[in-house]
Design a protein around this motif. Structure first.
Motif: not given
Length: 80
Positions: A34-62
């Motif tokens: 997963l592309r992550s970090g500041l370089a992968a974030d849209p200019a108006d959504k700083s931190g989103v890519a890292q959040f998604v990468a971290d969330a992938a390891q936090e579990g799901t609904a099931t």
């Protein structure tokens, strides 16, 4: 050692697939990156890519994070 030629394709959903065949080695390795970090974030959504990468390891609904880790490990894979 001369590495084999790589074949690169982009699927209709945007997923980039890179294949390098080693026909003499009876093994399959698959990496999902997963592309992550500041370089992968849209200019108006700083931190989103890292959040998604971290969330992938936090579990799901099931599955809990531990169930995900255990299932991935049981396949001989890693999630990072």
């Amino acid at each position: 050692f001369a590495p084999p030629a790589r074949v690169e394709r982009t699927l209709a959903n945007g997923l980039k697939v890179v294949v390098a065949r080693f026909p003499t080695v009876p093994k399959v390795s698959v990496y999902l990156t997963l592309r992550s970090g500041l370089a992968a974030d849209p200019a108006d959504k700083s931190g989103v890519a890292q959040f998604v990468a971290d969330a992938a390891q936090e579990g799901t609904a099931t599955r809990t994070s531990r169930q995900l880790r255990d299932e991935v490990f049981a396949m001989g894979a890693s999630l990072g």
